[in-house]
Design an enzyme around this catalytic site. Structure first.
Site, PDB file in Angstrom:
ATOM      1  N   SER A  38      -8.991   4.159  -5.515  1.00  9.66           N
ATOM      2  CA  SER A  38      -8.083   2.985  -6.067  1.00  9.66           C
ATOM      3  C   SER A  38      -7.109   2.339  -4.902  1.00  9.66           C
ATOM      4  O   SER A  38      -6.418   1.419  -4.938  1.00  9.66           O
ATOM      5  CB  SER A  38      -7.258   3.367  -7.165  1.00  9.66           C
ATOM      6  OG  SER A  38      -6.430   4.485  -6.462  1.00  9.66           O
ATOM      7  N   HIS A  89      -4.465   0.304   8.011  1.00  9.45           N
ATOM      8  CA  HIS A  89      -5.127   0.005   6.644  1.00  9.45           C
ATOM      9  C   HIS A  89      -6.378  -0.417   6.499  1.00  9.45           C
ATOM     10  O   HIS A  89      -7.077  -0.207   5.687  1.00  9.45           O
ATOM     11  CB  HIS A  89      -4.086  -1.228   6.058  1.00  9.45           C
ATOM     12  CG  HIS A  89      -4.309  -1.307   4.473  1.00  9.45           C
ATOM     13  ND1 HIS A  89      -3.896  -0.268   3.471  1.00  9.45           N
ATOM     14  CD2 HIS A  89      -4.724  -2.336   3.778  1.00  9.45           C
ATOM     15  CE1 HIS A  89      -4.246  -0.907   2.302  1.00  9.45           C
ATOM     16  NE2 HIS A  89      -4.717  -2.116   2.518  1.00  9.45           N
ATOM     17  N   HIS A 124      -8.476   7.538   3.565  1.00 13.19           N
ATOM     18  CA  HIS A 124      -8.056   8.783   3.330  1.00 13.19           C
ATOM     19  C   HIS A 124      -8.661   9.363   2.546  1.00 13.19           C
ATOM     20  O   HIS A 124      -9.958   9.185   2.036  1.00 13.19           O
ATOM     21  CB  HIS A 124      -6.492   8.442   2.467  1.00 13.19           C
ATOM     22  CG  HIS A 124      -6.955   8.279   1.041  1.00 13.19           C
ATOM     23  ND1 HIS A 124      -7.386   6.714   0.674  1.00 13.19           N
ATOM     24  CD2 HIS A 124      -6.916   8.622  -0.112  1.00 13.19           C
ATOM     25  CE1 HIS A 124      -7.433   6.662  -0.575  1.00 13.19           C
ATOM     26  NE2 HIS A 124      -7.279   7.681  -1.199  1.00 13.19           N
ATOM     27  N   ASN A 168     -13.464   9.951  -1.585  1.00 15.02           N
ATOM     28  CA  ASN A 168     -13.944   8.917  -2.358  1.00 15.02           C
ATOM     29  C   ASN A 168     -14.091   7.602  -1.733  1.00 15.02           C
ATOM     30  O   ASN A 168     -12.803   7.254  -1.342  1.00 15.02           O
ATOM     31  CB  ASN A 168     -13.206   8.912  -3.830  1.00 15.02           C
ATOM     32  CG  ASN A 168     -13.525  10.057  -4.723  1.00 15.02           C
ATOM     33  OD1 ASN A 168     -14.417  10.640  -4.675  1.00 15.02           O
ATOM     34  ND2 ASN A 168     -12.424  10.351  -5.436  1.00 15.02           N
ATOM     35  N   HIS A 214      -7.086   2.067   1.930  1.00 19.85           N
ATOM     36  CA  HIS A 214      -6.467   2.635   2.911  1.00 19.85           C
ATOM     37  C   HIS A 214      -7.278   3.801   3.408  1.00 19.85           C
ATOM     38  O   HIS A 214      -7.394   4.885   2.467  1.00 19.85           O
ATOM     39  CB  HIS A 214      -4.792   2.989   2.698  1.00 19.85           C
ATOM     40  CG  HIS A 214      -3.961   3.302   4.119  1.00 19.85           C
ATOM     41  ND1 HIS A 214      -3.187   2.643   4.747  1.00 19.85           N
ATOM     42  CD2 HIS A 214      -4.461   4.457   5.067  1.00 19.85           C
ATOM     43  CE1 HIS A 214      -2.814   3.061   5.926  1.00 19.85           C
ATOM     44  NE2 HIS A 214      -3.587   4.291   6.141  1.00 19.85           N
ATOM     45  N   GLN A 260      -8.970  13.636   0.238  1.00 16.90           N
ATOM     46  CA  GLN A 260      -8.089  14.571  -0.417  1.00 16.90           C
ATOM     47  C   GLN A 260      -8.441  15.774  -0.348  1.00 16.90           C
ATOM     48  O   GLN A 260      -9.531  15.988   0.185  1.00 16.90           O
ATOM     49  CB  GLN A 260      -8.276  14.179  -2.235  1.00 16.90           C
ATOM     50  CG  GLN A 260      -7.863  12.843  -2.372  1.00 16.90           C
ATOM     51  CD  GLN A 260      -7.741  12.718  -3.923  1.00 16.90           C
ATOM     52  OE1 GLN A 260      -7.101  13.516  -4.611  1.00 16.90           O
ATOM     53  NE2 GLN A 260      -8.211  11.673  -4.586  1.00 16.90           N
ATOM     54  N   CYS A 270       0.533   3.153   3.561  1.00 14.65           N
ATOM     55  CA  CYS A 270       0.746   2.676   4.995  1.00 14.65           C
ATOM     56  C   CYS A 270       2.082   3.421   5.436  1.00 14.65           C
ATOM     57  O   CYS A 270       2.906   3.664   4.601  1.00 14.65           O
ATOM     58  CB  CYS A 270       0.833   1.095   4.779  1.00 14.65           C
ATOM     59  SG  CYS A 270      -0.878   0.217   5.227  1.00 14.65           S
ATOM     60  N   CYS A 282       0.844  -1.219  -0.078  1.00 15.66           N
ATOM     61  CA  CYS A 282       0.053   0.038   0.070  1.00 15.66           C
ATOM     62  C   CYS A 282       0.927   1.298  -0.005  1.00 15.66           C
ATOM     63  O   CYS A 282       1.846   1.343   1.019  1.00 15.66           O
ATOM     64  CB  CYS A 282      -0.776   0.013   1.209  1.00 15.66           C
ATOM     65  SG  CYS A 282      -1.619   1.546   1.573  1.00 15.66           S
TER      66      CYS A 282
END
Ligand SMILES: O=P(O)(O)O[C@H]1O[C@H](CO)[C@@H](O)[C@H](O)[C@H]1O
Ligand SMILES: O=P(O)(O)O[C@H]1O[C@H](CO)[C@@H](O)[C@H](O)[C@H]1O
Lengths: 356, 356
Positions: free
Chosen positions: B169, B121, B174, B161, B172, B176, B55, B52
């Site tokens: 994609s 993760h 997250h 997203n 993990h 933006q 990570c 990943c």
């Protein structure tokens, strides 16, 4: 730091037809993709499928039996989003100011049609002949005219969802036509823009745009005497195209025979190029924008027939563009430029890859 | 034909925040689905994944090594859609009237950040504690403040997203944050509507809406002292929600400690309910709308902090709503009503199904 480079520097482009913006990030095409892979469409389908609810002679989910049709076939959608028979909506009495202001409703009657392009289960527009596509255009024209003369509904939205990735649940070649008593938002926005442009400049926005694009063919994909297909300067989807009548023509019923066969020709050439781009049955949603069936005010004069093609694929048959987070919350964003996309579509062959 | 029935008759609802319409077809939920099935997210992920790129301690695609972070982690996106360093766009001289009119461009500088919610993760917001979510809010607040004080950019769009179906994609956890020198279209439309409403009625549209929805809780999903989550009357996505500050608060930097923990609480409760709805990691795009980091005119006064959640699932973990043909060419269309959706989200348990 040098001069601005359209192929490398981020910029916004303005869409004068819907009064909106798109963020273009051309340097971003290098991004590796580790996300979702789309399935490509099966291929090798039979010409007749006994389980298909659109094939001739088959029984549909709700019971009716399809005729043994030999060209196109139109019927009312068994799960229509709008229906003719429902009570009118009346706002409840005693609704206070805040409710009336913030919870606005309109009742919406209408009819939804399904239009099969062919009795053959395994063709698509790019695999049909120009006369066969002309026959589809004739079917659309008859339906448009029928709704125009027999109903008081406002608009007939003809559209095709092609491919599972575009929510199409049956590969049998077909489109839909939703007829509604309200003018849907997208054509409504376009009429507002056409009206504004006409008032300001005295000309038709789309006539001017056709003229401008012909001066420098960087965004043109295919054209003939009556129609032009191009990647609009303000395209959102990677390989989005706009098919425009070259002359100011309001709707399907105003086409000359020459215009009709020229439109069929452009649709065939454009969709063949789409399929050839990634050697796959190219998914898209497409639709026609034209005069309302029951126009008001200056809508008939303003209307300039065109079609939008919105295909989701970005890089190959399995990698699509997602219009998600920033696009939904902020504004649409694209990677390659409209000019790069047009160049790619022009670069492929004119003959369908399956027919070579 | 009786009286109009909101649960059976088609209607349009008006979105006063973006000045748009949605077509609601409540009788259409009976439609069988034979189309694309979505993959559900893997589940059973490890707490650390050596492959990943998010990570702690791992090397990213372009070379940098992530620190061994222990809470949140912010870095500049390796494939950013906008960048700080590019030449200004200047319109070429001698561009004639038609070009200047129809091919409008703005250069767009900015920065794109990635914000990891946790070193783990295998968590997501609904699986994090309220203090851990508060820590995410603090990270957003610090970034907002930094961009506000250190740059001349206009807006910071924070969004997440979640799920492969929403173009994410990497599982993990997250989000933006894209910082741009232009105000993106969606917040721009909202400011136009807030301004118009204020001029007409003297009040804040969203303050009025919070008040109205509390009078009759049919669309409310969860709430506490400072925040309310509801399915807006004009929702487009099947289980779309709007999270609103109950008091008129412009942005993250204006929150009291109580507001911050109340927002974390509502985010946790809402996303747990989402996961429980179909017992799956519920995909969505979500984002914050708040005051521009460099506001102009009355934007700071008009701004009313809120979050939009746009989840695509319609019926179960594998059947999504496609906003395609009619939605792209005509206008957005939904099946179940906002009130039915809210009722469904309220009906599930408050405890996450994986933690029972
Ligand atoms: O930046 P990511 O996660 O690679 O990409 C994802 O989010 C972006 C912002 O919403 C979109 O432009 C991309 O299409 C999507 O795949
Ligand atoms: O009518 P269909 O093909 O079953 O459904 C498809 O097209 C409709 C019109 O664009 C959409 O509302 C649906 O979400 C989509 O799945």
């Amino acid at each position: 730091t040098g001069t601005f480079d359209f192929n490398n520097d981020s910029h916004r482009r303005y869409n004068p037809l819907t009064d909106s913006w798109v963020l273009v990030s051309p340097h971003r095409t290098q991004r590796p993709w580790q996300g979702q892979q789309e399935k490509t469409s099966a291929g090798g389908l039979p010409a007749y499928d006994a389980t298909c609810y659109l094939c001739p002679g088959n029984t549909r989910a709700t019971g009716p039996i399809n005729p043994k049709y030999e060209s196109t076939f139109v019927f009312v959608n068994d799960y229509a989003a709008v229906k003719v028979d429902q009570p009118p909506y009346e706002q409840a009495d005693g609704e206070d100011g805040l409710r009336a202001r913030l919870l606005q409703v309109q009742g919406t009657r209408g009819t939804c049609f399904v239009i099969c392009f062919s009795p053959k289960h395994n063709v698509t527009l790019p695999l049909m002949s120009v006369p066969e596509i002309e026959n589809v255009l004739d079917t659309w024209t008859v339906l448009y005219n029928k709704m125009k003369t027999e109903t008081a509904f406002r608009y007939l939205q003809i559209f095709e969802n092609k491919g599972a990735v575009m929510g199409c649940s049956n590969p049998h070649p077909h489109c839909q036509a939703w007829c509604t008593e309200s003018l849907p938002s997208e054509p409504a926005k376009e009429f507002t823009s056409l009206r504004f442009y006409k008032a300001k400049h005295g000309t038709c926005l789309l006539c001017d745009y056709v003229m401008l694009e012909q001066q420098d063919p960087v965004r043109i994909v295919v054209q003939n005497e009556s129609f032009i297909a191009l990647v609009p300067f303000w395209a959102v989807w990677p390989f989005e195209t706009l098919v425009l009548a070259k002359s100011h023509t309001a709707s399907l019923v105003d086409f000359s025979p020459k215009q009709k066969s020229d439109l069929a020709d452009v649709i065939q050439k454009l969709t063949i190029r789409y399929d050839n781009l990634f050697e796959t049955s190219f998914p898209y949603s497409m639709g026609l924008h034209q005069a309302p069936i029951n126009p008001v005010e200056d809508e008939s004069q303003l209307s300039h027939f065109h079609m939008h093609f919105y295909p989701p694929l970005l890089r190959g048959a399995t990698v699509r563009k997602f219009l998600v987070g920033f696009e939904m919350l902020g504004e649409p964003q694209r990677d390659l430029t409209a000019e790069q996309a047009a160049q790619r579509i022009r670069a492929v062959e004119e003959v369908h890859y399956l027919l070579k």
